[in-house]
Design a protein around this motif. Structure first.
Motif, PDB file in Angstrom:
ATOM      1  N   LEU A 110      29.688  21.034  22.560  1.00 50.51           N
ATOM      2  CA  LEU A 110      30.095  21.544  23.862  1.00 50.51           C
ATOM      3  C   LEU A 110      29.169  21.002  24.937  1.00 50.51           C
ATOM      4  CD1 LEU A 110      29.983  24.352  21.802  1.00 50.51           C
ATOM      5  CD2 LEU A 110      31.551  24.986  23.617  1.00 50.51           C
ATOM      6  N   GLU A 111      29.710  20.827  26.131  1.00 48.14           N
ATOM      7  CA  GLU A 111      28.888  20.518  27.291  1.00 48.14           C
ATOM      8  C   GLU A 111      28.658  21.826  28.032  1.00 48.14           C
ATOM      9  OE1 GLU A 111      29.095  17.292  30.812  1.00 48.14           O
ATOM     10  OE2 GLU A 111      30.819  18.633  30.681  1.00 48.14           O
ATOM     11  N   GLU A 112      27.430  22.049  28.436  1.00 47.10           N
ATOM     12  CA  GLU A 112      27.096  23.208  29.263  1.00 47.10           C
ATOM     13  C   GLU A 112      26.635  22.714  30.625  1.00 47.10           C
ATOM     14  OE1 GLU A 112      23.341  26.098  29.893  1.00 47.10           O
ATOM     15  OE2 GLU A 112      24.050  26.011  27.824  1.00 47.10           O
ATOM     16  N   ILE A 113      27.275  23.225  31.665  1.00 45.20           N
ATOM     17  CA  ILE A 113      26.805  23.049  33.034  1.00 45.20           C
ATOM     18  C   ILE A 113      26.476  24.456  33.517  1.00 45.20           C
ATOM     19  CG2 ILE A 113      27.363  22.278  35.376  1.00 45.20           C
ATOM     20  CD1 ILE A 113      27.266  19.973  33.369  1.00 45.20           C
ATOM     21  N   SER A 114      25.278  24.639  34.041  1.00 48.13           N
ATOM     22  CA  SER A 114      24.870  25.991  34.403  1.00 48.13           C
ATOM     23  C   SER A 114      23.883  25.961  35.552  1.00 48.13           C
ATOM     24  CB  SER A 114      24.222  26.669  33.192  1.00 48.13           C
ATOM     25  OG  SER A 114      23.009  26.029  32.863  1.00 48.13           O
ATOM     26  N   THR A 115      23.561  27.165  36.009  1.00 47.66           N
ATOM     27  CA  THR A 115      22.437  27.286  36.912  1.00 47.66           C
ATOM     28  C   THR A 115      21.171  27.041  36.087  1.00 47.66           C
ATOM     29  OG1 THR A 115      22.462  29.678  36.532  1.00 47.66           O
ATOM     30  CG2 THR A 115      23.594  28.861  38.508  1.00 47.66           C
ATOM     31  N   LYS A 116      20.045  26.938  36.733  1.00 48.25           N
ATOM     32  CA  LYS A 116      18.794  26.579  36.076  1.00 48.25           C
ATOM     33  C   LYS A 116      18.463  27.517  34.920  1.00 48.25           C
ATOM     34  CE  LYS A 116      13.981  25.567  37.053  1.00 48.25           C
ATOM     35  NZ  LYS A 116      13.044  25.185  38.104  1.00 48.25           N
ATOM     36  N   TYR A 117      18.006  26.927  33.811  1.00 48.89           N
ATOM     37  CA  TYR A 117      17.498  27.708  32.691  1.00 48.89           C
ATOM     38  C   TYR A 117      16.131  28.261  33.070  1.00 48.89           C
ATOM     39  CZ  TYR A 117      15.043  28.810  28.409  1.00 48.89           C
ATOM     40  OH  TYR A 117      14.290  29.455  27.473  1.00 48.89           O
ATOM     41  N   LEU A 118      15.978  29.565  32.909  1.00 51.62           N
ATOM     42  CA  LEU A 118      14.705  30.223  33.179  1.00 51.62           C
ATOM     43  C   LEU A 118      14.213  30.892  31.905  1.00 51.62           C
ATOM     44  CD1 LEU A 118      15.797  31.943  36.506  1.00 51.62           C
ATOM     45  CD2 LEU A 118      14.347  29.920  36.285  1.00 51.62           C
ATOM     46  N   SER A 119      13.004  30.605  31.524  1.00 49.18           N
ATOM     47  CA  SER A 119      12.426  31.220  30.332  1.00 49.18           C
ATOM     48  C   SER A 119      12.437  32.741  30.489  1.00 49.18           C
ATOM     49  CB  SER A 119      10.994  30.711  30.140  1.00 49.18           C
ATOM     50  OG  SER A 119      10.438  31.276  28.984  1.00 49.18           O
ATOM     51  N   GLY A 120      12.854  33.443  29.441  1.00 48.61           N
ATOM     52  CA  GLY A 120      12.878  34.896  29.471  1.00 48.61           C
ATOM     53  C   GLY A 120      14.150  35.495  30.048  1.00 48.61           C
ATOM     54  N   ASP A 121      15.122  34.658  30.442  1.00 53.96           N
ATOM     55  CA  ASP A 121      16.361  35.151  31.055  1.00 53.96           C
ATOM     56  C   ASP A 121      17.378  35.638  30.024  1.00 53.96           C
ATOM     57  OD1 ASP A 121      18.142  35.592  33.290  1.00 53.96           O
ATOM     58  OD2 ASP A 121      19.186  33.754  32.723  1.00 53.96           O
ATOM     59  N   SER A 122      17.228  35.262  28.761  1.00 50.85           N
ATOM     60  CA  SER A 122      18.192  35.628  27.721  1.00 50.85           C
ATOM     61  C   SER A 122      17.796  36.934  27.051  1.00 50.85           C
ATOM     62  CB  SER A 122      18.258  34.529  26.654  1.00 50.85           C
ATOM     63  OG  SER A 122      18.609  33.306  27.225  1.00 50.85           O
ATOM     64  N   ARG A 123      18.786  37.776  26.802  1.00 52.38           N
ATOM     65  CA  ARG A 123      18.601  38.999  26.034  1.00 52.38           C
ATOM     66  C   ARG A 123      19.614  39.001  24.904  1.00 52.38           C
ATOM     67  NH1 ARG A 123      14.338  38.969  27.494  1.00 52.38           N
ATOM     68  NH2 ARG A 123      13.347  40.192  29.096  1.00 52.38           N
TER      69      ARG A 123
END
Length: 142
Positions: A110-123
């Motif tokens: 898959l291709e992912e286009i997203s806003t910036k990856y920020l460390s600690g943003d995932s739960r």
């Protein structure tokens, strides 16, 4: 890990995608490397500025576990294989705070286009994943 990396590179090659120079490949082994083939993903980060481009590679039978991002917004396009009923060329938009997971029966890119990856943003829904700071390993530069 070399065997896993070879399987991931085979899917990348079969998909026909071009990985830009300067990109890097990480293995996300959320529940440990021994469980990688069931729970995890290979992620190629192409760039991460105000916006981000990645490729997500799932091996056959692999699940990227349920999680949500507080800030990040994502759009996935299936480029190769199968994921959760998506057809090649179809997109899936994930707004912030929306729980989501990905599963592939036969392998996928898959291709992912997203806003910036920020460390600690995932739960993650599985609490032990949130407590594991060593859940990814960089294995290759392109």
């Amino acid at each position: 890990m070399k065997g896993i990396e070879a399987e991931v590179m085979l899917l990348i090659n079969l998909s026909g995608i071009v990985i830009p120079k300067g990109s890097y490949l990480e293995l996300y082994h959320h529940l440990g490397i021994d469980n990688y083939r069931e729970v995890g993903a290979a992620i190629v980060t192409c760039f991460n500025h105000d916006y981000c481009k990645k490729f997500i590679i799932l091996l056959p039978g692999q699940t990227l576990p349920m999680h949500a991002h507080r800030i990040k917004e994502e759009t996935f396009t299936l480029l190769y294989g199968d994921v959760d009923g998506l057809r090649v060329g179809e997109t899936l938009h994930i707004p912030p705070v929306t729980p989501h997971s990905l599963y592939s029966k036969n392998g996928a890119v898959l291709e992912e286009i997203s806003t910036k990856y920020l460390s600690g943003d995932s739960r993650y829904a599985i609490a032990s994943i949130n407590l594991n700071p060593n859940r990814k390993t960089r294995v290759r530069e392109f």
